[in-house]
Enzyme design. Sequence first.
Site, PDB file in Angstrom:
ATOM      1  N   LYS A  39      40.704  48.578  31.571  1.00 40.09           N
ATOM      2  CA  LYS A  39      41.279  49.955  31.966  1.00 40.09           C
ATOM      3  C   LYS A  39      43.015  49.448  31.577  1.00 40.09           C
ATOM      4  CE  LYS A  39      41.923  48.711  36.763  1.00 40.09           C
ATOM      5  NZ  LYS A  39      40.946  48.357  37.974  1.00 40.09           N
ATOM      6  N   ARG A 134      39.778  50.115  50.415  1.00 38.40           N
ATOM      7  CA  ARG A 134      39.858  50.887  49.313  1.00 38.40           C
ATOM      8  C   ARG A 134      38.316  51.347  49.292  1.00 38.40           C
ATOM      9  NH1 ARG A 134      41.609  49.815  43.193  1.00 38.40           N
ATOM     10  NH2 ARG A 134      39.429  49.258  42.793  1.00 38.40           N
TER      11      ARG A 134
HETATM   12  C1  LIG Z   1      40.931  47.393  38.165  1.00 41.83           C
HETATM   13  C2  LIG Z   1      39.502  46.461  38.644  1.00 41.83           C
HETATM   14  C3  LIG Z   1      39.170  45.088  38.605  1.00 41.83           C
HETATM   15  C4  LIG Z   1      40.373  44.272  37.912  1.00 41.83           C
HETATM   16  O1  LIG Z   1      41.237  43.893  38.437  1.00 41.83           O
HETATM   17  P1  LIG Z   1      42.165  42.514  37.997  1.00 41.83           P
HETATM   18  O2  LIG Z   1      43.227  42.335  39.173  1.00 41.83           O
HETATM   19  O3  LIG Z   1      43.068  43.221  36.810  1.00 41.83           O
HETATM   20  O4  LIG Z   1      41.591  41.561  37.288  1.00 41.83           O
HETATM   21  C5  LIG Z   1      38.290  44.798  39.305  1.00 41.83           C
HETATM   22  N1  LIG Z   1      37.625  45.532  40.011  1.00 41.83           N
HETATM   23  C6  LIG Z   1      37.758  46.981  40.206  1.00 41.83           C
HETATM   24  C7  LIG Z   1      36.940  47.768  40.969  1.00 41.83           C
HETATM   25  C8  LIG Z   1      38.865  47.446  39.401  1.00 41.83           C
HETATM   26  O5  LIG Z   1      39.155  48.756  39.827  1.00 41.83           O
END
Ligand SMILES: *Cc1c(COP(=O)(O)O)cnc(C)c1O
Length: 362
Positions: A39, A134
């Site tokens: 993302k 969350r």
């Molecule tokens: C963005 C996201 C991740 C990745 O997190 P990082 O800290 O960039 O490794 C993992 N799981 C979910 C649900 C996310 O939204």
Amino acid sequence: MNRIMTPRIEINLAKIAHNVEKLIQLYGLKGIEIMAVTKVVCGGLAVANVLVNNGILVLADSKLKNLKKMRDSEMKVQYVLLRTPALSEIDLVVKYADISMNTEISVIQGLSAAAEKQNTVHKIILMIEMGDLREGIMPTHLEGFIQEIVQLPGIQIVGIGANFACFGGVKPSEANMRDLSELASAIEMKFSLSLPYISGGNSGNYNWYSTTENVGRINNLRIGEAIYLGCESLDRMPIPELFTDAFIFVSEVIESKIKPSVPYGEIGQDAFGNYPQFKDRGEIKRVILGVGSQDVLVTGLTPVIDIEILGSSSDHTLLDAKKTDLKVGDEVMFNLSYGALLSVMTSPYVFKKYIDAIEPAH
Ligand SMILES: *Cc1c(COP(=O)(O)O)cnc(C)c1O
């Protein structure tokens, strides 16, 4: 003199390749597979290709538009939607994601119907609430929740997962990782299921992973930041042997003058509705960069030379250039925080330059 457009983000694909390869090796040592999260690079194909060519089998993103773009490029991998789908997008979720992460019965029912319509079975990972507050199903509600969805013809449960260090800043620990493992085993027993994905978290799980003697049932992590910025995400400590400078932000000096350090005249609000306050440091070398808050999260920039960011407006960033001799046309480089990286990759105003070698020839 040949000038490359600014502001720009220089994306070193060779460093990203190195980082992802090292992380796959590292987590593989204790039996954990990683999904690469795309993302922050907006599902960009140049980066996605590097991830896949260096061993990634699953790409995960929170935006359907990014998943569609990557899927259309026909890389031979699985695609995961990282975020619980909105009811308004369920048909597209079934079309573009092999697996989605879910927390709501009504959405899963909708996914099942959409999957039946498309003559397929949609796979889901159930996200469990473990303290970060969350997304997630409360653990005490999990069995009842699964009871309601195991009969849905268009749905296959392929895993459970949890998220940490995102909203509440809660750390993955021995205790909450063990809880997740135990939940996985309990569900498998109770519903005669096998869960191929027990997804313990993200880049914030690094310290837990490095120190734990036993990862339990955890066999998956979803990794973004560690691949791109080479650090874990609890204290932003660099991970050994990874590059922390795969992304460099480059801006350009558009004004450079000796001026006072404190504004003069009657003071009202600044561009963003604040009443600014300044320390008097006498006359300083004030440098303006042709980039501002509309292009990048300025507070997430760290200069690579000894200068100080004084502040920014929409299109200008003000520097105390200190002892440097920055002049108009000079380029000024910065490391980026995750937030700053997200902002520049998303900005149409920032030019993207890809680099293919660890030490590019200048
Ligand atoms: C963005 C996201 C991740 C990745 O997190 P990082 O800290 O960039 O490794 C993992 N799981 C979910 C649900 C996310 O939204």
